[in-house]
Design a protein around this motif. Structure first.
Motif, short mmCIF file in Angstrom:
data_model
loop_
_atom_site.label_atom_id
_atom_site.label_comp_id
_atom_site.label_asym_id
_atom_site.label_seq_id
_atom_site.Cartn_x
_atom_site.Cartn_y
_atom_site.Cartn_z
N HIS A 141 57.83 102.90 7.89
CA HIS A 141 57.53 101.50 7.57
C HIS A 141 56.07 101.16 7.86
O HIS A 141 55.75 100.11 8.39
N GLY A 142 55.18 102.10 7.53
CA GLY A 142 53.76 101.87 7.67
C GLY A 142 53.21 102.13 9.06
O GLY A 142 52.00 102.02 9.27
N THR A 143 54.06 102.51 10.00
CA THR A 143 53.62 102.75 11.38
C THR A 143 53.73 104.23 11.71
O THR A 143 54.78 104.84 11.53
N THR A 144 52.63 104.81 12.20
CA THR A 144 52.63 106.23 12.57
C THR A 144 53.29 106.43 13.92
O THR A 144 52.96 105.74 14.89
N ARG A 145 54.22 107.35 13.97
CA ARG A 145 54.89 107.72 15.23
C ARG A 145 54.38 109.10 15.64
O ARG A 145 54.55 110.08 14.91
N ASP A 146 53.78 109.18 16.81
CA ASP A 146 53.16 110.42 17.26
C ASP A 146 54.18 111.27 18.02
O ASP A 146 54.07 111.48 19.23
N TYR A 147 55.16 111.80 17.29
CA TYR A 147 56.18 112.63 17.92
C TYR A 147 55.65 114.04 18.15
O TYR A 147 54.83 114.54 17.37
N PRO A 148 56.10 114.71 19.20
CA PRO A 148 55.65 116.08 19.45
C PRO A 148 56.27 117.06 18.46
O PRO A 148 57.33 116.80 17.90
N PHE A 149 55.59 118.18 18.28
CA PHE A 149 56.14 119.23 17.42
C PHE A 149 57.22 120.00 18.16
O PHE A 149 57.20 120.14 19.38
#
Length: 299
Positions: free
Chosen positions: A253-261
């Motif tokens: 929804h236009g927001t970047t989520r910085d999830y780990p790999f």
């Protein structure tokens, strides 16, 4: 034996277009029911209570339908419902379609993967498109095949239908958005509970395919770091078996989520051939599961 026949029928027939173009699929009916309940009851100040009561009503209806169907003599209705609500063949078809589309071009690949993931796909790179398809493959092997089969084995049609309505509700109202974070809270938590064992079983089924590459200790260490308490298990196992990095940052929804790999040391430049490899893993893991069912049936 009923579970085995249902698994085989789903694998052979999938979702016949001639049938579901003429009649609504049960999963579609469940989705319509959830949508109607969301529109009707997701209002006012006490949305968590309203969502809990509405979800309990859905589960009760699913339970009662399951009990009624179970009362029908013979096991033919069990086989039909099970085969219809399992999704092995359709899952592989949808994931493979992303590989085919991505070979034709990045826009086509983005359009294909948008059919099976919830993240924003308009700006995905080719590796991110392939990664999204493989993640969906791993997670939906658990949600769409192993979990329904598990709950059918545990509680028959009532267990299967309660699981399916729960999973459908979670996919529609289980998001942490302003509209659904309260109303869908109970459905999301119950879905987490029902998927706890199947997600780990799915990881095990994938892991046994290449235990020399996919170290169980690494999977167990990385899976809890995932944003989901369950999806991390099959995704981590898939990442290690294929030797690729999965999860990681994405946009909702236009927001970047910085999830780990997951498996961050794995290959990051992946493409259609890796999606094809994931499809092979889906069938091999399914085969291991079928073998386990055969052994359980014999003994």
């Amino acid at each position: 034996m009923t579970l085995l026949i249902g698994l085989l029928l789903d694998a052979v027939l999938g979702e016949p277009r001639w049938l579901w173009s003429r009649a609504p699929h049960p999963a579609v009916l469940m989705g319509r029911a959830v949508g109607w309940i969301d529109a009707r009851f997701n209002i006012g100040k006490h949305r968590k209570r309203a969502g809990t009561l509405a979800f309990a009503g859905m589960c009760l209806c699913a339970l009662l339908i399951g009990l009624v169907l179970t009362a029908i003599p013979g096991n033919w209705i069990d086989v039909i419902v099970l085969a219809v609500l399992l999704a092995q063949r359709s899952l592989v078809d949808h994931v493979r379609a992303v590989a085919t589309a991505l070979r034709a071009g990045l826009p086509q690949g983005r359009a294909a993967v948008a059919m099976i993931v919830g993240r924003d796909t308009a700006a995905l790179s080719a590796p991110a498109t392939a990664r999204a398809a493989i993640e969906s493959a791993a997670e939906n092997l658990s949600d769409g095949v192993i979990a329904p089969a598990f709950w059918f084995a545990v509680a028959g049609l009532p267990g299967l239908l309660v699981y399916k309505i729960t999973n459908t509700a979670d996919s529609m109202i289980g998001y942490r958005t302003p509209r659904h974070q309260d109303f869908g809270w109970t459905a999301a938590r119950f879905d987490d509970l029902l998927n706890w064992i199947p997600a780990r079983l799915t990881a095990l089924l994938i892991w046994v395919l290449r235990p020399s590459r996919a170290r169980l200790s690494a999977i167990m260490a990385e899976a809890p770091l995932h944003r989901s308490p369950n999806a991390g298990w099959p995704e981590s196992a898939m990442a290690h078996v294929l030797g690729v990095a999965l999860s990681g940052p994405r946009v909702y929804h236009g927001t970047t989520r910085d999830y780990p790999f997951v498996n961050p040391q794995g290959r990051h430049r992946i493409g259609p051939t890796d999606i094809d490899a994931a499809c092979r893993v889906l069938w091999l893991a399914w085969g291991v599961g079928v073998f386990a069912v055969v052994i359980a049936t014999l003994f």
